[in-house]
Design an enzyme around this catalytic site. Structure first.
Site, PDB file in Angstrom:
ATOM      1  N   CYS A   1      -7.892  -1.405  -0.540  1.00  0.00           N
ATOM      2  CA  CYS A   1      -7.255  -1.448  -1.858  1.00  0.00           C
ATOM      3  C   CYS A   1      -8.039  -0.645  -2.889  1.00  0.00           C
ATOM      4  O   CYS A   1      -7.462  -0.048  -3.784  1.00  0.00           O
ATOM      5  CB  CYS A   1      -7.120  -2.889  -2.313  1.00  0.00           C
ATOM      6  SG  CYS A   1      -8.662  -3.773  -2.189  1.00  0.00           S
TER       7      CYS A   1
ATOM      8  N   GLU B   1       0.079   4.748  -4.209  1.00  0.00           N
ATOM      9  CA  GLU B   1      -0.896   4.310  -3.219  1.00  0.00           C
ATOM     10  C   GLU B   1      -0.407   4.680  -1.819  1.00  0.00           C
ATOM     11  O   GLU B   1       0.645   4.211  -1.375  1.00  0.00           O
ATOM     12  CB  GLU B   1      -1.087   2.792  -3.322  1.00  0.00           C
ATOM     13  CG  GLU B   1      -2.189   2.286  -2.425  1.00  0.00           C
ATOM     14  CD  GLU B   1      -2.399   0.785  -2.555  1.00  0.00           C
ATOM     15  OE1 GLU B   1      -1.409   0.042  -2.612  1.00  0.00           O
ATOM     16  OE2 GLU B   1      -3.574   0.364  -2.592  1.00  0.00           O
TER      17      GLU B   1
ATOM     18  N   LYS C   1      -1.541 -17.973   5.703  1.00  0.00           N
ATOM     19  CA  LYS C   1      -0.512 -17.145   6.354  1.00  0.00           C
ATOM     20  C   LYS C   1      -1.061 -15.741   6.519  1.00  0.00           C
ATOM     21  O   LYS C   1      -1.128 -14.964   5.583  1.00  0.00           O
ATOM     22  CB  LYS C   1       0.782 -17.119   5.531  1.00  0.00           C
ATOM     23  CG  LYS C   1       1.956 -16.913   6.430  1.00  0.00           C
ATOM     24  CD  LYS C   1       2.914 -15.786   6.242  1.00  0.00           C
ATOM     25  CE  LYS C   1       2.694 -14.465   5.700  1.00  0.00           C
ATOM     26  NZ  LYS C   1       2.508 -13.416   6.709  1.00  0.00           N
TER      27      LYS C   1
ATOM     28  N   GLU D   1      -4.388 -10.214  -5.962  1.00  0.00           N
ATOM     29  CA  GLU D   1      -5.237  -9.030  -5.751  1.00  0.00           C
ATOM     30  C   GLU D   1      -4.346  -7.979  -5.110  1.00  0.00           C
ATOM     31  O   GLU D   1      -3.965  -8.123  -3.951  1.00  0.00           O
ATOM     32  CB  GLU D   1      -6.399  -9.352  -4.797  1.00  0.00           C
ATOM     33  CG  GLU D   1      -7.277 -10.493  -5.226  1.00  0.00           C
ATOM     34  CD  GLU D   1      -8.179 -10.146  -6.384  1.00  0.00           C
ATOM     35  OE1 GLU D   1      -8.235  -8.963  -6.781  1.00  0.00           O
ATOM     36  OE2 GLU D   1      -8.816 -11.064  -6.909  1.00  0.00           O
TER      37      GLU D   1
ATOM     38  N   GLY E   1      -2.311  -8.327  -1.444  1.00  0.00           N
ATOM     39  CA  GLY E   1      -1.275  -7.504  -0.825  1.00  0.00           C
ATOM     40  C   GLY E   1      -0.719  -6.513  -1.827  1.00  0.00           C
ATOM     41  O   GLY E   1      -1.414  -6.097  -2.755  1.00  0.00           O
ATOM     42  N   SER E   2       0.544  -6.162  -1.650  1.00  0.00           N
ATOM     43  CA  SER E   2       1.114  -5.070  -2.429  1.00  0.00           C
ATOM     44  C   SER E   2       1.680  -5.576  -3.769  1.00  0.00           C
ATOM     45  O   SER E   2       2.051  -6.745  -3.887  1.00  0.00           O
ATOM     46  CB  SER E   2       2.223  -4.398  -1.621  1.00  0.00           C
ATOM     47  OG  SER E   2       3.172  -5.372  -1.254  1.00  0.00           O
TER      48      SER E   2
ATOM     49  N   GLY F   1       3.558  -9.061  -4.839  1.00  0.00           N
ATOM     50  CA  GLY F   1       2.929  -9.837  -5.921  1.00  0.00           C
ATOM     51  C   GLY F   1       3.952 -10.274  -6.954  1.00  0.00           C
ATOM     52  O   GLY F   1       3.957 -11.420  -7.410  1.00  0.00           O
TER      53      GLY F   1
END
Ligand code: NAD
Length: 483
Positions: A288, A385, A179, A254, A232-233, A237
């Site tokens: 990241c 971030e 996806k 991750e 992703g974020s 997660g």
């Protein structure tokens, strides 16, 4: 125009391009021009279910009957086919994400090919062990593929991060439902087509663009998916961990980062500044492991700020399709607003903009490379971030102070240290909370080396042979031989 980029891109399920069952499409936009470049079929729960069923059938069927060495050969063939189509893929990636073609050619595409060839070579080296536990039995282990893998990827390195997941999963004998992020779905679809061209059986790699809350979540909650590998974020997660609990899927996360890049006075200052600039402005800061917090010893703080600001203003920001462009736009309107909001927040918090600080064009999501001086550790721009071209430069007094600042966020993905003092380098490598510590460099990754973080940066490691553990399960076989 590459890849028959006309207008309607369907899902790739079971080896066929099919519309979403709902008939819905969403648009994807070129972030450099804000023009719609394609309409993309919008997968939801029903399409995810079809993709998972196809992946399961391929897993139980042709894929499980193939020799590991032949899987490896297919992965090599996939690399060949991608190499033959690399110009097209580079252009498409750039159009959809705003990444400069020069950077994709230099960095992403070689990494995609390296990842594939590395895991192609590993496919037939996934071994068990004979463990002589008893005299009355032959006891050994085998590593078996987990089954159907759901891979959910972000938009900052669509091809490269996609391949970080696809290649080891396929090498291990799993099948994949990929996806892509909804704002960069195009190269993933093309990869799926190229996999078929390389000879992968239908259903081994399905590609289902759609939104996170619908398509992503349906994949996470699907009872017949064995593993979710996610980049992703941190917020998503957490939701994935909750969603995967239903059938206790294996999960690798991750997530984000706020990496410190620490510069001591005994470092090669010019080299450190060059790398610090690249560390935050590469990929428009949408990395990241971006070195978004530059920690500088007080003795060299003013010099570093001055040199960094000078470098920031020389970066060529512009058309990503132009080979001489150094930095492209942010990926979306939402991302640009987020970055501009953080710049406002920084100013309100009392930090000083010493370079950039604003949008640079009327059309396209371009924000100038920005450097903040006078940043305090507690400020939001120093803790959160931003995921954009915004460097925060923070002063420290001594080693303890630098360590306290470096380790003082919720993230633990990467860190850099610049120093000629070998003892200090080792002390920092030991005490920094990070999955990767770079010394006198910042930012390189290699598929042979484990990659990942802890705390809000996630858990698990991708890359290298650690990735094999992500996609296999160990079985013990105990054969009674009699004593
Ligand atoms: P995101 O978490 O919003 O989206 C990532 C993917 O998750 C997309 O495909 C999205 O559609 C999907 N998604 C969103 N909500 C979901 C849900 N509820 N269930 C299932 N899937 C869902 O992140 P983003 O904005 O695309 O990417 C930026 C983030 O990714 C940053 O935090 C960045 O640091 C992180 N990142 C980490 C690494 C790494 O290796 N650690 C690499 C790149 C990006």
């Amino acid at each position: 125009m590459p890849f028959d980029l006309i207008k309607r891109q369907n899902l790739l399920i079971d080896g066929k391009r099919v519309p979403a069952q709902s008939g819905r499409y969403f648009t994807t936009v070129n972030p450099a021009t804000e023009e719609v470049i394609a309409e993309v079929a919008e997968a939801d729960e029903a399409d995810i279910d079809a993709a998972v069923r196809s992946a399961r059938a391929a897993f139980e069927g042709p894929w499980s009957k193939m020799r590991a060495a032949d899987r490896g050969k297919l992965l090599l063939k996939f690399a060949d086919v991608i190499r033959d189509h690399q110009d097209e893929l580079i252009e498409l990636e750039s159009l959809d994400s705003g990444k400069p073609v020069s950077a994709i050619r230099r960095q992403d595409m070689p990494a995609v090919l390296d990842t594939l060839t590395y895991y192609a070579g590993m496919a037939d080296k996934i071994n068990g062990q004979v463990i002589p536990a008893r005299v009355d039995a032959l006891t050994y282990t085998v590593r078996e593929p987990l089954g159907v893998v759901g891979a959910i990827v972000p938009w900052n390195f669509p091809l490269m991060i996609g391949m970080w997941k696809i290649a080891p999963a396929l090498a291990c004998g799993c099948t994949v439902v990929l996806k892509p992020a909804e704002i960069t779905p195009l190269t993933a679809l093309r990869l799926g087509e190229l996999a078929l061209e390389a000879g992968f059986p239908p259903g081994v790699l399905n590609v289902v663009p759609g939104f996170g809350k619908t398509a992503g979540n349906a994949l996470v909650e699907h009872p017949d998916v064995d593993k979710i590998t996610f980049t992703g974020s941190p917020g998503v997660g957490r939701s994935i961990l909750r969603g995967a609990a239903g059938n206790l899927k294996r999960v690798t996360l991750e997530l984000g980062g706020k990496s410190a890049n620490i510069i001591f006075p005994d470092a090669d200052i010019d080299a450190a500044v060059r790398a610090a600039a690249a560390g935050i402005f590469f990929n428009t800061g949408q990395v990241c492991s971006a070195g978004s917090r530059i920690l500088v010893h007080e003795a060299i703080y003013d010099t570093v700020i001055e040199k960094l600001a000078a470098r920031a203003t020389t970066i060529r920001v512009g058309d990503p399709q132009d080979a001489s462009t150094g930095m492209g736009p942010l990926v979306s309107d939402v991302q640009m607003k987020r970055v501009l909001d953080y710049i406002d927040i920084g100013v309100k918090e009392g930090a000083t903009v010493v370079a950039g600080g604003k949008r640079c064009t009327e059309a396209g999501y371009f924000v100038a490379p920005t450097v903040f001086g006078g940043v305090e550790h507690e400020m939001r721009i120093s803790q959160e971030e931003i995921f954009g071209p915004v460097a925060t430069v923070i002063k420290f007094k001594d080693e303890e102070d630098a360590l306290r600042l470096a380790n003082g966020t919720v993230y633990s993905l990467a860190a850099g240290i610049w120093s000629a003092d070998i003892g200090r380098v080792h002390r920092f490598a030991r005490r920094l909370k990070a999955g990767t510590v770079w010394v006198n460099t910042f930012g390189p990754t290699d598929i042979r080396l484990p990659w990942g973080g802890s705390r809000d940066s996630g858990f698990g490691r991708e890359h290298g042979d650690m990735a094999i553990e992500n996609f296999t399960e160990t079985k013990v076989v105990w054969i009674n031989t009699g004593a």
